[in-house]
Design a protein around this motif. Structure first.
Motif, PDB file in Angstrom:
ATOM      1  N   ASP A  31       1.106  -1.577   0.362  1.00  0.00           N
ATOM      2  CA  ASP A  31       0.461  -0.171  -0.227  1.00  0.00           C
ATOM      3  C   ASP A  31       1.330   1.072   0.153  1.00  0.00           C
ATOM      4  N   HIS A  32       0.185   2.256  -0.565  1.00  0.00           N
ATOM      5  CA  HIS A  32       0.833   3.579   0.255  1.00  0.00           C
ATOM      6  C   HIS A  32       2.231   3.567   0.641  1.00  0.00           C
ATOM      7  N   GLN A  33       1.484   3.551   2.210  1.00  0.00           N
ATOM      8  CA  GLN A  33       2.823   3.151   3.222  1.00  0.00           C
ATOM      9  C   GLN A  33       3.429   1.949   2.850  1.00  0.00           C
ATOM     10  N   GLY A  34       4.090   1.425   2.018  1.00  0.00           N
ATOM     11  CA  GLY A  34       4.531   0.173   2.144  1.00  0.00           C
ATOM     12  C   GLY A  34       4.515  -1.281   2.636  1.00  0.00           C
ATOM     13  N   LYS A  35       3.212  -1.367   3.206  1.00  0.00           N
ATOM     14  CA  LYS A  35       3.067  -2.448   4.336  1.00  0.00           C
ATOM     15  C   LYS A  35       2.542  -3.623   2.493  1.00  0.00           C
ATOM     16  N   PRO A  36       2.615  -4.569   3.192  1.00  0.00           N
ATOM     17  CA  PRO A  36       2.578  -5.579   1.741  1.00  0.00           C
ATOM     18  C   PRO A  36       1.211  -6.303   2.084  1.00  0.00           C
ATOM     19  N   HIS A  49      -7.829   4.064 -10.597  1.00  0.00           N
ATOM     20  CA  HIS A  49      -8.763   5.852 -11.242  1.00  0.00           C
ATOM     21  C   HIS A  49      -9.336   6.733 -10.034  1.00  0.00           C
ATOM     22  N   PRO A  50      -8.706   7.542 -10.573  1.00  0.00           N
ATOM     23  CA  PRO A  50      -9.036   8.706  -9.095  1.00  0.00           C
ATOM     24  C   PRO A  50     -10.667   9.437  -8.823  1.00  0.00           C
ATOM     25  N   MET A  51     -11.087   8.519  -9.772  1.00  0.00           N
ATOM     26  CA  MET A  51     -12.482   9.560  -9.996  1.00  0.00           C
ATOM     27  C   MET A  51     -12.726   8.525  -8.110  1.00  0.00           C
ATOM     28  N   LYS A  52     -13.635   9.192  -7.898  1.00  0.00           N
ATOM     29  CA  LYS A  52     -14.182   8.907  -7.142  1.00  0.00           C
ATOM     30  C   LYS A  52     -13.742   8.648  -5.368  1.00  0.00           C
ATOM     31  N   LYS A  56      -7.669  13.138  -0.364  1.00  0.00           N
ATOM     32  CA  LYS A  56      -6.294  12.496   0.962  1.00  0.00           C
ATOM     33  C   LYS A  56      -6.119  10.932   0.154  1.00  0.00           C
ATOM     34  N   THR A  57      -7.156  10.131  -0.058  1.00  0.00           N
ATOM     35  CA  THR A  57      -5.729   9.174  -0.944  1.00  0.00           C
ATOM     36  C   THR A  57      -5.034   9.514  -2.091  1.00  0.00           C
ATOM     37  N   ILE A  58      -5.541  10.565  -2.636  1.00  0.00           N
ATOM     38  CA  ILE A  58      -4.734  10.776  -3.830  1.00  0.00           C
ATOM     39  C   ILE A  58      -3.280  11.476  -3.131  1.00  0.00           C
ATOM     40  N   ARG A  59      -3.520  12.448  -2.296  1.00  0.00           N
ATOM     41  CA  ARG A  59      -2.695  12.820  -1.930  1.00  0.00           C
ATOM     42  C   ARG A  59      -1.326  12.052  -1.320  1.00  0.00           C
ATOM     43  N   GLU A  60      -1.591  10.832  -0.497  1.00  0.00           N
ATOM     44  CA  GLU A  60      -1.431   9.810   0.038  1.00  0.00           C
ATOM     45  C   GLU A  60      -0.107   9.018  -1.219  1.00  0.00           C
ATOM     46  N   TRP A  61      -1.304   8.576  -2.223  1.00  0.00           N
ATOM     47  CA  TRP A  61      -0.148   8.330  -3.569  1.00  0.00           C
ATOM     48  C   TRP A  61       0.759   9.310  -3.925  1.00  0.00           C
TER      49      TRP A  61
END
Length: 201
Positions: A31-36, A49-52, A56-61
């Motif tokens: 995931d975006h934190q590097g966790k398997p 796809h970034p739709m919806k 916060k999620t988009i910024r994390e990625w």
């Protein structure tokens, strides 16, 4: 070559109703934190796809890709997202968001074919050009109307959607389909545009 492209994209993994977002790094899905993340043979994988998605999620990625100095093969995490505006919902069946732009005819035709659209000329109702694209997975046909202004230019008009031969109200168009088609038209205008006419009252 394909593996190098795939490994720079973000993917959505769905297993038994559970939906997670992950990235392939060094042979592992994280995931975006590097966790398997755990995936199985039953896991369905689709392109993210970034739709919806939340801001916060988009910024994390975005932060994840920047931290790992990943340059994506096309705009994914930074992809522009479009939704119907009030005028489009009021008109119901069509969008004039990119109407009245004067485009270079040859650049317009080139941009359309590059994006997989088909150029139909000498269409009904005296339209000079009606580029269209059929989205088989959605059973939707998309039309973009344009007319000849001068020998080397065309003027854009409305965009609409059809399903099974019937016009599709914009509120029934899947959000990702609407967003991607508006994005395509924006690219056509940006690539081939010269100026903009005064909007019709």
């Amino acid at each position: 070559m394909m593996k190098a492209l795939v490994n720079r994209l973000i993917w959505r993994f769905q297993t038994n109703g559970q939906d997670i977002i992950g990235y392939c790094m060094d042979g592992h899905i994280i995931d975006h934190q590097g966790k398997p993340l755990t995936v199985t043979a039953e896991t369905q994988v689709t392109l993210w796809h970034p739709m919806k998605e939340s801001v916060k999620t988009i910024r994390e990625w975005r932060s994840f890709l920047s931290q790992h100095q990943v340059e994506q093969p096309f705009q994914q995490v930074d992809r522009a997202v479009y939704t119907p505006n009030s005028d489009e919902l009021s008109d119901c069946y069509y969008s004039t968001r990119f109407a009245s732009h004067v485009l270079n005819r040859l650049k317009f035709k080139h941009a359309i074919t590059q994006r997989g659209w088909t150029l139909r000329q000498k269409a009904e109702h005296n339209w000079s050009y009606v580029p269209h694209i059929t989205l088989a997975d959605w059973d939707i046909r998309v039309n973009f109307f344009a007319d000849t202004k001068e020998e080397d230019t065309v003027v854009t008009d409305l965009l609409n959607f059809y399903r099974q031969g019937e016009p599709l109200p914009l509120h029934e168009v899947p959000p990702v389909v609407f967003s991607e088609m508006i994005r395509d038209i924006g690219l056509f205008v940006t690539t081939a545009g010269t100026t903009e006419l005064h909007k019709r009252p």
